[in-house]
Write a protein that holds these residues in place. Structure first.
Motif, PDB file in Angstrom:
ATOM      1  N   VAL B  41     -30.898   7.723 -36.065  1.00 49.59           N
ATOM      2  CA  VAL B  41     -29.459   7.973 -35.982  1.00 49.59           C
ATOM      3  C   VAL B  41     -29.206   9.420 -35.563  1.00 49.59           C
ATOM      4  O   VAL B  41     -28.244   9.722 -34.861  1.00 49.59           O
ATOM      5  N   ALA B  42     -30.129  10.304 -35.975  1.00 49.65           N
ATOM      6  CA  ALA B  42     -29.950  11.723 -35.684  1.00 49.65           C
ATOM      7  C   ALA B  42     -30.089  12.034 -34.197  1.00 49.65           C
ATOM      8  O   ALA B  42     -29.613  13.065 -33.732  1.00 49.65           O
ATOM      9  N   TYR B  43     -30.806  11.161 -33.442  1.00 52.33           N
ATOM     10  CA  TYR B  43     -31.016  11.511 -32.033  1.00 52.33           C
ATOM     11  C   TYR B  43     -30.802  10.357 -31.052  1.00 52.33           C
ATOM     12  O   TYR B  43     -30.803  10.563 -29.839  1.00 52.33           O
ATOM     13  N   GLY B  44     -30.587   9.132 -31.574  1.00 49.26           N
ATOM     14  CA  GLY B  44     -30.514   7.962 -30.686  1.00 49.26           C
ATOM     15  C   GLY B  44     -29.394   8.074 -29.667  1.00 49.26           C
ATOM     16  O   GLY B  44     -29.605   7.948 -28.457  1.00 49.26           O
ATOM     17  N   THR B  45     -28.161   8.316 -30.156  1.00 46.66           N
ATOM     18  CA  THR B  45     -27.003   8.412 -29.260  1.00 46.66           C
ATOM     19  C   THR B  45     -27.220   9.530 -28.234  1.00 46.66           C
ATOM     20  O   THR B  45     -26.924   9.375 -27.046  1.00 46.66           O
ATOM     21  N   ILE B 126     -42.396  15.356 -37.806  1.00 50.20           N
ATOM     22  CA  ILE B 126     -42.594  16.638 -38.493  1.00 50.20           C
ATOM     23  C   ILE B 126     -42.191  17.787 -37.564  1.00 50.20           C
ATOM     24  O   ILE B 126     -41.544  18.751 -37.995  1.00 50.20           O
ATOM     25  N   SER B 127     -42.534  17.677 -36.274  1.00 49.36           N
ATOM     26  CA  SER B 127     -42.138  18.734 -35.339  1.00 49.36           C
ATOM     27  C   SER B 127     -40.622  18.809 -35.223  1.00 49.36           C
ATOM     28  O   SER B 127     -40.052  19.908 -35.165  1.00 49.36           O
ATOM     29  N   ALA B 128     -39.962  17.636 -35.202  1.00 46.22           N
ATOM     30  CA  ALA B 128     -38.503  17.623 -35.097  1.00 46.22           C
ATOM     31  C   ALA B 128     -37.886  18.292 -36.322  1.00 46.22           C
ATOM     32  O   ALA B 128     -36.950  19.098 -36.201  1.00 46.22           O
ATOM     33  N   GLY B 129     -38.427  17.980 -37.498  1.00 45.03           N
ATOM     34  CA  GLY B 129     -37.931  18.608 -38.717  1.00 45.03           C
ATOM     35  C   GLY B 129     -38.143  20.118 -38.679  1.00 45.03           C
ATOM     36  O   GLY B 129     -37.265  20.896 -39.082  1.00 45.03           O
ATOM     37  N   THR B 130     -39.293  20.528 -38.183  1.00 45.28           N
ATOM     38  CA  THR B 130     -39.586  21.957 -38.074  1.00 45.28           C
ATOM     39  C   THR B 130     -38.608  22.632 -37.118  1.00 45.28           C
ATOM     40  O   THR B 130     -38.126  23.741 -37.389  1.00 45.28           O
ATOM     41  N   LEU B 176     -28.942  10.173 -49.556  1.00 48.15           N
ATOM     42  CA  LEU B 176     -27.981  11.244 -49.322  1.00 48.15           C
ATOM     43  C   LEU B 176     -27.569  11.274 -47.850  1.00 48.15           C
ATOM     44  O   LEU B 176     -26.380  11.367 -47.512  1.00 48.15           O
ATOM     45  N   PHE B 177     -28.562  11.148 -46.965  1.00 46.18           N
ATOM     46  CA  PHE B 177     -28.289  11.134 -45.533  1.00 46.18           C
ATOM     47  C   PHE B 177     -27.370   9.972 -45.180  1.00 46.18           C
ATOM     48  O   PHE B 177     -26.372  10.141 -44.469  1.00 46.18           O
ATOM     49  N   VAL B 178     -27.685   8.780 -45.704  1.00 47.74           N
ATOM     50  CA  VAL B 178     -26.871   7.604 -45.401  1.00 47.74           C
ATOM     51  C   VAL B 178     -25.429   7.833 -45.855  1.00 47.74           C
ATOM     52  O   VAL B 178     -24.479   7.613 -45.091  1.00 47.74           O
ATOM     53  N   GLN B 302     -26.106  18.856 -41.800  1.00 42.28           N
ATOM     54  CA  GLN B 302     -27.203  19.449 -41.032  1.00 42.28           C
ATOM     55  C   GLN B 302     -28.491  19.466 -41.843  1.00 42.28           C
ATOM     56  O   GLN B 302     -29.561  19.104 -41.343  1.00 42.28           O
ATOM     57  N   ALA B 303     -28.389  19.893 -43.108  1.00 35.28           N
ATOM     58  CA  ALA B 303     -29.589  19.987 -43.947  1.00 35.28           C
ATOM     59  C   ALA B 303     -30.177  18.601 -44.174  1.00 35.28           C
ATOM     60  O   ALA B 303     -31.397  18.406 -44.084  1.00 35.28           O
ATOM     61  N   SER B 304     -29.304  17.627 -44.407  1.00 35.31           N
ATOM     62  CA  SER B 304     -29.850  16.310 -44.716  1.00 35.31           C
ATOM     63  C   SER B 304     -30.427  15.666 -43.449  1.00 35.31           C
ATOM     64  O   SER B 304     -31.353  14.860 -43.523  1.00 35.31           O
ATOM     65  N   THR B 305     -29.899  16.045 -42.271  1.00 41.22           N
ATOM     66  CA  THR B 305     -30.504  15.557 -41.025  1.00 41.22           C
ATOM     67  C   THR B 305     -31.917  16.116 -40.862  1.00 41.22           C
ATOM     68  O   THR B 305     -32.860  15.404 -40.504  1.00 41.22           O
ATOM     69  N   ALA B 306     -32.064  17.409 -41.144  1.00 42.06           N
ATOM     70  CA  ALA B 306     -33.398  18.017 -41.050  1.00 42.06           C
ATOM     71  C   ALA B 306     -34.363  17.308 -41.986  1.00 42.06           C
ATOM     72  O   ALA B 306     -35.495  16.975 -41.617  1.00 42.06           O
TER      73      ALA B 306
END
Lengths: 605, 605
Positions: B41-45, B126-130, B176-178, B302-306
Motif C-alpha cells: 500500500v505504501a508504494y503500489g499506487t 529492509i532497504s526500503a525501511g532504511t 497501527l498502520f492499517v 510516516q513513521a508507521s509506513t517506515a
C-alpha cells in the motif's frame, strides 16, 4: 592442488642437508641487509632540511654540520657493532647482547622493541614505496592499500623461496640504486666544481636568528632516522657463509662506507644547490633534475629510489625470522618460530611478519608516516641497550686492549641514549604508545616462557619408575539408526572391547519404540540405551550419559566415545549432513577425559 | 558464556511437547503473514503513477481503471489461493501444488523461485525501511548498510525467539498502520465529499495522446507488484491454530479485504487530489500532508509506513523456513532445514535467510531498487505454476461443482502468466538473470536429492544377514619423545590391543639415536619405529608408514592411529603448540580408511 600451487610459488622442498648452500656471500648479504639502511639516503637529508625550514631558509646551512654529526654517529655505531659481531659470532645483536650482559628482562625489552620495529619497518617502507608509485601514476591512488598488500605478498613469497634465491634477485636493484646515486653525486660535484650551479648557496656568516638548540637536536634526531637498519648485520650472522663473523664484519664496514658517502654526498649537493624541501617533490628528485635534467637518467634514479624503498622492507624479512627463532629457542616465543620450512627459511616468522605488517597497513589505510618516529625510537632503544651490554662485558672480562673498546661503546651508548631522549622530548605525542605496547609484549614473552616451563614439568616422567598403566575399556557408540555406518562402527568397537554401549537419542516416544524394535531385530549382540531428548538436542543427553559412565567406571576403565563420521566426496556435501559429530567431538575433547575415536565412513557418491 | 548470551537473545529452550502452544491465532497470523502484502500500500499506487507520468500529467486518469484491474486480479488470487488452502490443508502453496499436479521439476521451479524471492523480499523491504529512516535523518545516510544489517539481525533474533512471541510484538505496528491508513482514507474521502480538495482532478474526456497499450500494461504490471506476499498464507498453514485450514482461509480473505480497500482508497485519493509522484516525497506522504497538514497525524503515518516496510520482511521469515523444511523433507534441500531449534522454529531456515539477505544488501550496498522487478517476477512465476497445478487437479478429480473452481484458476493462471510475460517484455534488462539463476538452483536441488538417495542406498543393510565383523587391531602411536603424554597414550593403547607400534619422526641422525636410547631406557614393552624426515615434515613420512601398515594388514586388522592432543587451558596457548596433530588427523581422516583416536591430555597450566 594447494600443494601444487605452493610448489609453484615457493619451489621444491630442500633437504635439511642443503642448509649450507643457503648461506649468503658478502656480495649478496650486503644487498639484503643494507637495503633498509641505504634506503635512508632517499629521505635522510630531507628529514633534516624539513626541520630546519621551520626556522627559515637561512637555517639550511646547519644541514652540513648536522650531517657530519650523523656521519660521526654512524661511524661509532659501525665500530661498536663490529665489536659485537666478533664478541657474539653466532649472532643475535641487541637481544643476545642485552640478555647475556644485562639480564633476561633487558634482553626481552631489546628483543621486543626489535620485533615490533621490524613490523613497522615493513609497513613504513612498503607504504613509502607505494607513495612513490602513486606519485608517478596518480590514477592508482585509490588502490594504494591493495598495491601495498601485493608488494608484501611478493616479498613474503620471495623470502619463503629461501634467502639465497631472494638475495640473488633483489641484489640487482640495490646495487643499481648505489651506482645511480654515486653517479649523481659525482656529476653533481663536477658541475659544482665547474661552476655550473645556478642557485648560489647561502653564506654561513649571516646572522641567523630564531635557531635554538631544540631545533638543532630535532634536526639531528630526524637525520638519525637514516641509521635504522644498521643493526641488521649483527642479527643475521648465521646467514653468512663461513667464516661467518669475518664476512659479517666486512659487510658491515662496507655498508657503513657506502651509506656514509651517499648520505654526505646528497646533503652536500642539497646545500650547494640551495634546495629546499617541497611537499610535491623530494630532495633527491630535485637534485637529480638539476644535475641531469628530466631525461632518462632522472627517471632511472626515480624508479630505482622507489624500488629501494620497497626493498628496505626486505632487511626486516631477513632479520625478524632469525630474532624470532632465537627468542623461541629460549622459550619466549611460540615454538613454531623454530621450524624451518620447505626452503629452509624460518617460514613461520616470514609469514607472521608479512601478515602483521599487512594488517598494520590496512588499519592505517596506507598512511604510515605517523609511525616513522615510533619506528626510529624502536631502533634506538635496542641500540642503547646493546651498547650498554657491551660496556658491561668489557668491564667484566677486561680482555687485552679493552679500554678502547669500552670507550667506543660508551660514546655509542651516550649518543644513542641521547637520541632516545630527544625523540621522547621532541615527538612524545607520536611515540608514547610504546610505553603501553612494550610492557604488553614483554608480559606475553614471560607468560609464554612460564607456560613452556610448566608444561615441561607436567610432561616429565621418570623413565625408570613410570611405565604405562593398562585398564579396562568402556566404549560408547552414539548411533542414529541401523545402517552400514553403525554396522562398521560396532564391528570396530567389538574388536577392541567386549564392553560396548550403543546410545540412541530419541526425540519422542514413537521414535524410541521404533528404534528399539529395529535394534532387537538386528541382534548385533550390543546393548542399546535410548535417551529421550525433550529439547531436541543430541549433545546434552549424550553428555549426561557419558558423565554417568565416567563417574561409575573411570577408576577401572578407560572411556572411549566412538563417533562415526561421514567423509563426503565433495566439500559442499558437508552441508547436507548434520555436523553433530564435530560438535560432540569438540565438546567432549575439551571438557572430558575421554578418548574420542573417529571412525570414518567414506561415502562413494 | 556463549550459551548464556544465546539464552538471553533467544529465550529458554522449549520442549517438543510445547509445539501446540506455538501456533498462531487468526489475529496474530494476519499481522505476520500480511505485512508483506500490506506494505505494498505504501508504494503500489506510486508505481502505477510513475509509469503513467512518462506519458504526461493527463495520463494519470488511467490510474483508476488500472487500480481496479489490480483489485480484480487480487480478488482472483485470493479466491484461488483459498481453494488451494482447502485442497492442501497441510500447507505448501506453489511448491506442493506444482509438485503434486505438474511433476517434481515444476515443483522445484516454483519452490526455487519462492526461496530466492523470500531472500529478495527481505533485502528489498529492509532497504526500503532504511531509506525511510535516512530520509528522515539524512545524517545516517552513510550508515545505511549498517542500519539494514542491524534490522536484519533484529528480525532474525525475533523469529528465533519463536513465531508466537515475534507475532505478539510485531502485530502492533501492522495494525497501527492499517488503522492510520483507514483514518487517512476516511478523512480524505470526507474532505473530498465536503468539497475541500483544492487541486481539481483531471477530467477524463480530454484527448490523451501518446498513451499506448505498452504503457498501460507496464503500469498494470507495476501495480501488480503490490500483490506480492499474497501467497504467504497458503505456505504457512502449519503455523495456524486448529482448525488450521479454516483459520488460514479466513485470514486470507481478511487480508484480501484490507489490502484491496487500502489500495483502492489510496489510488482514489491520489487521483482526486491530483497528486503526481515526486522523487523527494512519496505519494502517501503527499496525501497525508494534504489531508492532515504536517502535524502529529502526518508524522505518525510516516513513521508507521517506515515500520511496515521493515516488517514486510517478516512475512518472508515466516514463509522461508517452512518452505525450506518441506523441500528438505522431500530431500531437495539440506537436512538441517528440518531441525527445530530451541524455540521450536526452524532456526536454520531463519538464520540462512538472514545471512543471505544481509550478504545481498552488503553486495548491493543497500541499493536494492534494481531488484524489485526481479522480485515481482519471482512471485508471479510460482503464482502461475500453482494456478496451473490447481487447474490440472480439478480436471483430473472433477469434484462436485469443479467447473467454477476450474474457471477461477484458469482466469488466475491467464492473468498471472500474462503479468510474467509483461515483466519479461517491459523489464527484460532487469530480470534476465533469473534465467541463469533458477536453473542453477534447480540443478542443486537435484544434485542434493541424488546425494541423499545414493547415501541411503549405501547405508542400507539387511538386518537379518549382516552383523558386525570383528578383526584384529594394529595401533600406530606417533610419539614426540618420552613424556607423560606418551605414557598415557601408550597405556590406553595397551588396554585395547597387544599390537602397538610407536613411531618417531627424526629430523637428523643425532636426533634419531638420542630417541632410540631414551626409548630403550624406558622399556615400555612397545616397539619403536624411527622414520627419518629429510624435509622436516612429520606428516609425509608418517603417511607413508601408515600406507605400508595398511597394505600389509588391512585384510586382517583394523588400523588405528592414536594421536595425543594437548588441551590447553586458555585459547591462546594453542599458538604455543605445534598443531600437527590436527593436520595429521584431517589428512588421514579424509584420505585413509583408518580410525583416528584422539587421546586428550589436559594441561593444568
Amino acid at each position: 592442488m594447494m600443494s601444487a600451487l605452493k610448489r609453484f610459488l615457493i619451489g621444491r622442498p630442500l633437504k635439511s642437508e642443503e642448509l649450507a648452500e643457503e648461506k649468503l656471500s658478502k656480495f649478496k648479504a650486503l644487498a639484503v641487509l643494507s637495503s633498509d639502511a641505504l634506503s635512508s639516503v632517499a629521505y635522510g637529508t630531507e628529514q633534516i632540511l624539513l626541520v630546519l625550514m621551520t626556522v627559515g631558509f637561512v637555517a639550511l646551512w646547519y644541514s652540513i654540520p648536522i650531517s657530519i654529526a650523523v656521519l660521526g654517529l654512524l661511524t661509532i655505531l659501525i665500530l661498536s657493532y663490529r665489536q659485537t659481531i666478533y664478541a657474539y659470532p653466532t649472532g643475535g645483536g641487541a637481544y643476545i647482547v642485552s640478555k647475556e650482559n644485562l639480564g633476561v628482562p633487558v634482553g626481552l625489552l631489546a628483543g621486543g622493541s626489535l620485533l615490533v620495529d621490524y613490523i613497522l619497518t615493513v609497513a613504513v617502507s612498503i607504504s613509502a614505496g607505494t607513495d612513490a608509485i602513486t606519485s608517478a601514476f596518480p590514477g592508482l591512488h585509490d588502490h594504494r592499500v591493495l598495491i601495498a598488500i601485493v608488494m608484501i605478498a611478493f616479498l613474503t613469497i620471495m623470502n619463503l623461496r629461501g634467502i639465497t634465491e631472494s638475495a640473488s634477485i633483489l641484489a640487482y636493484p640495490v646495487y643499481l640504486f648505489v651506482i645511480l646515486i654515486v653517479l649523481l653525486i659525482l656529476s653533481g660535484l663536477y658541475k659544482y666544481a665547474a661552476g655550473g650551479v645556478s642557485a648560489a648557496p647561502q653564506t654561513h656568516d649571516m646572522a641567523i636568528s630564531g635557531i635554538s638548540l631544540f631545533i638543532l637536536l630535532k634536526a639531528f634526531s630526524s637525520g638519525c632516522s637514516a641509521l635504522t637498519g644498521v643493526e641488521a648485520v649483527s642479527n643475521a650472522i648465521p646467514n653468512f657463509k663461513a667464516p661467518a663473523e669475518k664476512n659479517a664484519a666486512r659487510t658491515l664496514m662496507m655498508m657503513g662506507l657506502i651509506l656514509g658517502s651517499l648520505f654526505m654526498g646528497i646533503s652536500f649537493l642539497a646545500y650547494t644547490y640551495g634546495i629546499t624541501p617541497r611537499p610535491e617533490e623530494t630532495v633527491v628528485s630535485q637534485i637529480a633534475a638539476s644535475t641531469f635534467g628530466r631525461g632518462p637518467m632522472y627517471y632511472a634514479i626515480q624508479a630505482s629510489t622507489a624500488l629501494i624503498l620497497f626493498l628496505a622492507a626486505n632487511t626486516a624479512y631477513a632479520a625478524f625470522p632469525l630474532l624470532a627463532y632465537m627468542m623461541a629457542k629460549d622459550k619466549f616465543m611460540p615454538r613454531m618460530f623454530t621450524a624451518r620450512g620447505d626452503r629452509l627459511g624460518f617460514s613461520n616468522g616470514i609469514i607472521v611478519l608479512g601478515v602483521l605488517s599487512a594488517i598494520l597497513i590496512v588499519i592505517a589505510q596506507g598512511h604510515t608516516e605517523g609511525l616513522i618516529p615510533l619506528y626510529a625510537l624502536g631502533v634506538f632503544i635496542p641500540f642503547t641497550l646493546s651498547q650498554t651490554g657491551m660496556m658491561r662485558r668489557w668491564w667484566k672480562m677486561k680482555p687485552k686492549g679493552w679500554a678502547i673498546s669500552f670507550l667506543i661503546n660508551t660514546i655509542g651508548m651516550i649518543t644513542t641514549f641521547s637520541i632516545c631522549l630527544i625523540f621522547l622530548i621532541t615527538k612524545f605525542s607520536q611515540v608514547w604508545i610504546i610505553f603501553l605496547f612494550l610492557p604488553v609484549v614483554i608480559y606475553f614473552f614471560i607468560r609464554i616462557h612460564k607456560h613452556y616451563l610448566n608444561m615441561a614439568n607436567e610432561l616429565r616422567i621418570d623413565p625408570k619408575a613410570e611405565t604405562p598403566v593398562t585398564k579396562g575399556n568402556v566404549i560408547v557408540v552414539p548411533v542414529a539408526g541401523v545402517n552400514r555406518v553403525v554396522l562398521n562402527t560396532i564391528g570396530y568397537a567389538k574388536s577392541i572391547s567386549e564392553n560396548i554401549i550403543a546410545v540412541y537419542v530419541a526425540f519422542d516416544d514413537d521414535d524410541a519404540q521404533k528404534m528399539e524394535k529395529k535394534w532387537e531385530e538386528w541382534n548385533s549382540g550390543v546393548r542399546l540405551v535410548i535417551l529421550k531428548s525433550s529439547y531436541r538436542s543430541i549433545l546434552r543427553p549424550l553428555i549426561k550419559f557419558i558423565d554417568t559412565i565416567e563417574w561409575k567406571t573411570s577408576e577401572t576403565d578407560y572411556v572411549t566415545v566412538m563417533i562415526p563420521q561421514f567423509i563426503t566426496r565433495s566439500w559442499w556435501h558437508n552441508f547436507l549432513h548434520n555436523q553433530s559429530s564435530i560438535l560432540i567431538r569438540a565438546y567432549l575433547l575439551n571438557r572430558k577425559d575421554v578418548t574420542i575415536s573417529t571412525v570414518p565412513f567414506h561415502l562413494k557418491h
